[in-house]
Design an enzyme around this catalytic site. Structure first.
Site, PDB file in Angstrom:
ATOM      1  N   GLU A 299       0.877  -1.165   0.000  1.00  0.00           N
ATOM      2  CA  GLU A 299       0.000   0.000   0.000  1.00  0.00           C
ATOM      3  C   GLU A 299       0.918   1.220   0.000  1.00  0.00           C
ATOM      4  OE1 GLU A 299      -2.824   0.337   3.211  1.00  0.00           O
ATOM      5  OE2 GLU A 299      -3.600   2.227   2.402  1.00  0.00           O
TER       6      GLU A 299
ATOM      7  N   ARG B  90       5.332 -13.165   9.604  1.00  0.00           N
ATOM      8  CA  ARG B  90       5.868 -11.809   9.487  1.00  0.00           C
ATOM      9  C   ARG B  90       7.261 -11.735  10.076  1.00  0.00           C
ATOM     10  NH1 ARG B  90       2.066  -7.673   8.931  1.00  0.00           N
ATOM     11  NH2 ARG B  90       3.462  -6.049   9.649  1.00  0.00           N
TER      12      ARG B  90
ATOM     13  N   LYS C 101       4.230   0.751   9.520  1.00  0.00           N
ATOM     14  CA  LYS C 101       4.333   2.033   8.821  1.00  0.00           C
ATOM     15  C   LYS C 101       3.663   3.138   9.621  1.00  0.00           C
ATOM     16  CE  LYS C 101       2.840   0.120   4.994  1.00  0.00           C
ATOM     17  NZ  LYS C 101       2.377  -0.136   3.617  1.00  0.00           N
TER      18      LYS C 101
END
Ligand code: ATP
Ligand code: MG
Length: 566
Positions: A28, A265, A275
């Site tokens: 994104e 992850r 982020k």
């Protein structure tokens, strides 16, 4: 071979998707890439490289509130820098037209409805994993009304948050994601970075991701474990799409259907991998920017002196599993040490200098020293040598004892790195009693590289000739956070920052480094860097703050792991 490669090999053997392998990396564009993303990048691009497939870059840009072209540019630059090549660049926003059309077909099939309740009301009806939810009072509104309202939403006639489009699935499903998930929401406050004001409704992740994969012909849609619970919904929306359409409607290759697979992850100690939190640190000036060398971003690691090969080696070492965990920061540091050990030229930098005067040495000469000891084939450098040198304060003791092997007036012989053997004779002090100057005599027959150079001493010390020495700034970094897992602690993560994560020292470096003193040269927006090992000090890299007047270095890593000892 990791478990996803095993799946891919099995699919290839069985001819699934006509033997095509296609992956995508779907960031994104709402922030800079971090080392966690690199783990996903290495997987997505790695599978494509290894199995003759293609990996596309797809920007998952369905939320104009947070997204920006600045991020698109940094993401493409970082992936290129890491050494990966994508097939094509796509955007989820490329499919807004198709997704809107699909939503209308689903409304017509009685599979979606417009809900006018507030977010709180909807949340209150959700139920719990063990208790069924409650149907919305708008769930059974007529299809015509849904079509009209959805059109009004898109026309900009309905304010943000007043209506949403929901899938009509099952408010009692044990998987909470199936309890009439949101398909579309209204966002009129922000223009989209690519479609501008064309849309007032935007699809949610779950309604966009699987279909985007499908439109492009993705075969293996690989993501992280938190999406495991979304996978049934990923499959559901593709199934529903196929009920109201065919491949021809979307240009998808025949016999093609994407499947989602998940891996763990990456989390690293003493840092955050989100982020949102990183953006906060940047916006509030708690770090110097996304590329602050303490940040776990790709641009931060780059500025810190990490190379693509070290980063990729690190990702290789940690591997892919189905279990969440925490990786120790030292693994990352070990990767750059391994990477630089055999290639970083060695130079002298004196961090806490005192003057050394060689009383019986006159004139000056140039000493030729290897860039890396024992590897003359990797080049040499010139070291001016004269009567006055800078040495480290810690290398001299006025009251040396028998366990101190460096300089003291006790008569011990010490070698000046790449040069002569010397013996200290005494020192001078300032009014405060602080040592300013050490005096010594040179054995002129002991020069390195001559026969006398073979004579051994217990200690070798570093030096830089005074007249030619260059002043430099060294930025010494430590862990960004003071605690191992800042995300697991209660309270505000910003209170957990390590107050000593940056120390700036002025040092004297050898004149060979003067050639790096200029405005940095940029290629594709990335500053050219020069890597060194400062003898006994660590691995360092030139920083883009360097000017024609001042050299600036970042410490990439210490020579050894001295964190545990603290
Ligand atoms: P963040 O939580 O930092 O905002 P994100 O998951 O929202 O990250 P995206 O841009 O959506 O960021 O992620 C793009 C891809 O990178 C996704 O496939 C995601 O699974 C993967 N990814 C993100 N963070 C990590 C991580 N820490 N380790 C491995 N893969 C990750
Ligand atoms: Mg995300």
């Amino acid at each position: 071979m990791n478990f996803i490669e095993e799946i891919v090999e099995k699919d290839l053997q069985e001819g699934v998707n006509d033997g095509r392998i296609q992956t995508r990396f779907p960031p994104e564009p709402n922030g800079y890439l971090h080392i966690g993303h690199v783990k996903a990048i290495c997987m997505d691009f790695g599978i494509a490289e290894k199995y003759n497939g293609v990996c596309n870059l797809r920007f998952d840009d369905t939320n104009p509130v947070k997204e920006d072209t600045e991020y698109v540019d940094s993401i493409t630059n970082d992936i290129k820098w890491l050494g990966f090549k994508w097939g094509e660049i796509f955007y989820a926003s490329d499919y807004f037209e198709q997704l809107y059309e699909l939503a209308i077909r689903m409304i017509k099939a009685g599979k979606a409805y417009v809900d006018e309740q507030t977010a709180e009301e909807i949340a209150a009806q959700k139920g719990t994993p063990t208790e069924p939810g409650v149907n919305s009072p708008y769930r059974d509104r007529p299809i015509e009304e849904n079509l009209r309202l959805f059109q009004q939403m898109q026309n900009g006639e309905i304010p943000d948050g007043k209506m949403i489009l929901r899938a009509k699935i099952d408010m009692a499903n044990p998987n909470m994601h199936f309890r009439d998930p949101i398909m579309y929401r209204i966002i009129t406050t922000h223009p989209h970075h690519r479609t501008g004001r064309r849309w007032n409704v935007y699809p949610m992740y779950d309604f966009a991701h699987g279909q985007s994969d499908y439109f492009e012909g993705v075969t293996h849609s690989i993501c992280t474990l938190e999406f495991t619970v979304h996978r049934p919904l990923y499959d559901y929306f593709i199934d529903e799409m196929l009920k109201v359409s065919t491949n021809e409607d979307w240009g998808t290759p025949a016999n093609s259907r994407p499947h989602q697979y998940e891996f763990n992850r990456l989390n690293i100690t003493y840092t955050v991998m989100s982020k949102r939190k990183m953006l906060q640190l940047v916006k509030e000036g708690l770090v110097r920017g996304w590329d602050d060398p303490r940040m776990p971003t790709v641009c931060g690691l780059r500025r810190r002196g990490y190379t693509p090969s070290a980063i990729r080696k690190f990702i290789d070492t940690i591997g892919y599993t189905k279990v969440e965990g925490m990786i120790d920061y030292t693994w990352l540091e070990n990767a750059i040490r391994e990477d630089q050990k055999e290639q970083a030229p060695r130079v002298c930098a004196i961090f806490d200098p005192i003057r050394l005067v060689l009383d019986n040495y006159e004139g000056e000469e140039t000493i030729i020293a290897p860039n890396i000891d024992g590897h003359e084939e990797l080049g040499t450098r010139e070291l001016p040598f004269a009567k006055e040198l800078w040495i480290e304060r810690a290398d001299f003791q006025e009251e040396g004892d028998k366990n101190f092997f460096r300089l003291s007036p006790m008569g011990r012989e010490v070698r000046l790195k790449n040069a002569y053997i010397i013996q200290a004779t005494g020192c001078e002090k300032d009014a405060d009693g602080r040592i300013t100057t050490v005096h010594a005599t040179v054995d002129l027959t002991s020069k390195s590289g001559t026969e006398g150079g073979n004579r051994k001493t217990k200690a070798t010390i570093n030096w830089v000739e005074c007249k030619s020495a260059v002043d430099a700034e060294a930025r010494l970094y430590d862990r960004l956070f003071a605690v191992e897992n800042p995300s697991a602690e209660e309270g505000d993560f910003r209170d957990l920052l390590n107050p000593d994560s940056l120390k700036i020292v002025n040092c004297k470096v050898e004149s060979a480094l003067r050639k790096e003193m200029h405005e940095p040269v940029y290629h594709d927006g990335i500053a050219e860097q020069h890597h060194y090992q400062f003898l006994k000090q660590g691995y360092f890299v030139t920083d883009p703050d360097t000017t024609a007047e001042k050299l600036v270095f970042n410490r990439t890593a210490s020579l050894k792991d001295n964190w545990q000892k603290k």
